[in-house]
Motif scaffolding. Structure first.
Motif, PDB file in Angstrom:
ATOM      1  N   UNK A   1       0.824  -1.207   0.000  1.00 43.19           N
ATOM      2  CA  UNK A   1       0.000   0.000   0.000  1.00 43.19           C
ATOM      3  C   UNK A   1       0.865   1.266   0.000  1.00 43.19           C
ATOM      4  N   UNK A   2       1.900   1.250   0.809  1.00 46.80           N
ATOM      5  CA  UNK A   2       2.808   2.397   0.827  1.00 46.80           C
ATOM      6  C   UNK A   2       3.417   2.596  -0.559  1.00 46.80           C
ATOM      7  N   UNK A   3       3.832   1.503  -1.174  1.00 47.30           N
ATOM      8  CA  UNK A   3       4.410   1.581  -2.521  1.00 47.30           C
ATOM      9  C   UNK A   3       3.384   2.150  -3.502  1.00 47.30           C
ATOM     10  N   UNK A   4       2.165   1.679  -3.392  1.00 48.94           N
ATOM     11  CA  UNK A   4       1.123   2.148  -4.299  1.00 48.94           C
ATOM     12  C   UNK A   4       0.904   3.658  -4.137  1.00 48.94           C
ATOM     13  N   UNK A   5       0.924   4.111  -2.884  1.00 52.79           N
ATOM     14  CA  UNK A   5       0.740   5.541  -2.642  1.00 52.79           C
ATOM     15  C   UNK A   5       1.863   6.358  -3.274  1.00 52.79           C
ATOM     16  N   UNK A   6       3.087   5.857  -3.137  1.00 58.07           N
ATOM     17  CA  UNK A   6       4.223   6.556  -3.748  1.00 58.07           C
ATOM     18  C   UNK A   6       4.070   6.572  -5.270  1.00 58.07           C
ATOM     19  N   UNK A   7       3.740   5.413  -5.808  1.00 62.15           N
ATOM     20  CA  UNK A   7       3.597   5.285  -7.265  1.00 62.15           C
ATOM     21  C   UNK A   7       2.550   6.261  -7.799  1.00 62.15           C
ATOM     22  N   UNK A   8       1.431   6.344  -7.105  1.00 55.86           N
ATOM     23  CA  UNK A   8       0.372   7.245  -7.564  1.00 55.86           C
ATOM     24  C   UNK A   8       0.792   8.708  -7.455  1.00 55.86           C
ATOM     25  N   UNK A   9       1.581   8.994  -6.430  1.00 64.47           N
ATOM     26  CA  UNK A   9       2.094  10.351  -6.288  1.00 64.47           C
ATOM     27  C   UNK A   9       2.952  10.744  -7.473  1.00 64.47           C
ATOM     28  N   UNK A  10       3.711   9.804  -7.983  1.00 63.03           N
ATOM     29  CA  UNK A  10       4.570  10.087  -9.142  1.00 63.03           C
ATOM     30  C   UNK A  10       3.738  10.236 -10.409  1.00 63.03           C
ATOM     31  N   UNK A  11       2.781   9.358 -10.566  1.00 63.45           N
ATOM     32  CA  UNK A  11       1.923   9.452 -11.759  1.00 63.45           C
ATOM     33  C   UNK A  11       1.129  10.754 -11.771  1.00 63.45           C
ATOM     34  N   UNK A  12       0.831  11.243 -10.571  1.00 60.35           N
ATOM     35  CA  UNK A  12       0.052  12.479 -10.472  1.00 60.35           C
ATOM     36  C   UNK A  12       0.842  13.706 -10.938  1.00 60.35           C
ATOM     37  N   UNK A  13       2.139  13.522 -11.139  1.00 58.77           N
ATOM     38  CA  UNK A  13       2.963  14.636 -11.613  1.00 58.77           C
ATOM     39  C   UNK A  13       2.706  14.928 -13.086  1.00 58.77           C
ATOM     40  N   UNK A  14       2.138  13.952 -13.763  1.00 57.52           N
ATOM     41  CA  UNK A  14       1.929  14.079 -15.201  1.00 57.52           C
ATOM     42  C   UNK A  14       0.941  15.213 -15.533  1.00 57.52           C
ATOM     43  N   UNK A  15       1.249  15.958 -16.581  1.00 63.43           N
ATOM     44  CA  UNK A  15       0.340  17.026 -17.018  1.00 63.43           C
ATOM     45  C   UNK A  15      -0.979  16.431 -17.504  1.00 63.43           C
ATOM     46  N   UNK A  16      -0.905  15.149 -17.899  1.00 65.85           N
ATOM     47  CA  UNK A  16      -2.116  14.478 -18.398  1.00 65.85           C
ATOM     48  C   UNK A  16      -3.015  14.010 -17.253  1.00 65.85           C
ATOM     49  N   UNK A  17      -2.438  14.031 -16.054  1.00 60.70           N
ATOM     50  CA  UNK A  17      -3.203  13.501 -14.919  1.00 60.70           C
ATOM     51  C   UNK A  17      -4.304  14.449 -14.482  1.00 60.70           C
ATOM     52  N   UNK A  18      -5.269  13.899 -13.793  1.00 62.54           N
ATOM     53  CA  UNK A  18      -6.411  14.612 -13.179  1.00 62.54           C
ATOM     54  C   UNK A  18      -6.380  16.094 -13.431  1.00 62.54           C
TER      55      UNK A  18
END
Lengths: 200, 200
Positions: B183-200
């Motif tokens: 779960x901790x890994x998943x949270x980190x991973x999502x934090x990185x993906x959220x950096x994308x300009x295409x994200x949310x």
DNA sequence: CTCAAATTTGAGTGATCGCTCAAAATATAT
DNA sequence: ATATATTTTGAGCGATCACTCAAATTTGAG
């Protein structure tokens, strides 16, 4: 009726903690301890039973001080999230000279002792669990006070923060990273403050 | 003209890496190494010079494999940020049984060796710097490809990610934390993906 | 002061540490 | 086969490890 011990147990434990924290368990010899504590082996063994026993005591002292450190920052009142953030800034701003090691002694212990070590490894894990529980409690308070959204999961958040705390301090142990630590700490701190419903 | 060595240097180094990675430098004795490498002290010293020399070689092997691991995930093409995120998920999902230690061997080395150790400590720092540089490079590519905003600072971001990576793996070394790592890994991973300009 | 209880001392324990090196073993070349 | 080059072996080196314990020392009580 009898003679009383000449050493100050608290001071001796503090010295042992500093030495073990800096050098780790295996690299610290009894000769090192004799010098640091200004005690001869017989006295050390009479007082603490074994090198492992002394390390365990030192670990408990470390853990208590660390939790007290967090509590102290939190006691300043005000926002809980700001408190956690400031605690992280505090760790990030530590001077290499003023502390035996920038890394957490509990983490150093967990990484140094084998998985199946029943004593020191288990103790270190228990104590770091306590730290995470304390963090969880603070986050729960933040939630009760309306600072943290009700949708947030305090346990999950505590795991994230704990991970970043561990990472920050291991990162900071590197000589090469000297100049970058404060910035990393600041980024973590701001991430925590951004959790506030009052933020942005 | 002469006899040739009977051992396979690569296999031997791999064994040494696994042992050192699991037990650390100080807790690994030459007896342990003799067993793990199936070599007698004379041969070990002829091949690697010293316990420290062998550890250094093992560390270099570890570093190479780690960087190759990141490169492998990145080579699957597609989004750079997703690549980094997946690499973190990979580390988070590792089974305790399939790896000598869940913590990073470079970090373990840095925490075990004293600040003034000129050899292993310096080497480990150099190698972890390389890893951070590789991370920085990937982030720069993400920026060039328009995935990461031009306003982002790749070096700074790499420091944040490196910190979380170090933290995650030290966190995962704990037996108690077993169930929470993914779960901790998943949270980190999502934090990185959220950096994308295409994200949310 | 004398005695008893407790602490301190440090030489010394066996075990293990990383490491060496002369001898034995082995592979290649002739 | 013989000779030569190289590797492997493992007994054993001095040093250091964590630890012990009998003797010396120090304290407080009577």
């Amino acid at each position: 009726m009898a003679r009383q011990a000449t050493y100050d147990r608290d001071k001796v434990l503090k010295s042992a903690m500093d030495l073990f924290w800096a050098k780790g368990f295996h690299a610290t010899s009894l000769k090192d301890l004799e010098n640091a504590l200004d005690m001869r082996p017989g006295s050390i063994y009479a007082a603490f039973g074994s090198k492992e026993g002394l390390y365990a005591e030192a670990l408990r002292l470390y853990s208590g001080r660390t939790q007290a450190g967090l509590a102290e920052v939190m006691a300043k009142g005000g926002s809980k999230l700001k408190g956690i953030a400031d605690y992280i800034r505090l760790l990030g701003g530590q001077n290499r000279a003023e502390v035996p090691s920038r890394a957490c002694m509990l983490v150093k212990t967990i990484l140094e002792m084998p998985d199946d070590d029943p004593n020191l490894r288990g103790l270190a894990e228990d104590l770091i669990d306590q730290m995470e529980a304390a963090l969880t409690e603070v986050l729960r308070q933040a939630q009760n006070e309306g600072e943290l959204p009700t949708s947030a999961d305090p346990m999950r958040l505590a795991g994230q923060i704990q991970t970043q705390l561990i990472g920050l301090r291991a990162y900071a142990q590197r000589i090469h990273a000297e100049g970058r630590v404060a910035q990393v700490a600041e980024d973590i701190a701001q991430g925590i403050e951004a959790l506030s419903v009052k933020a942005a």
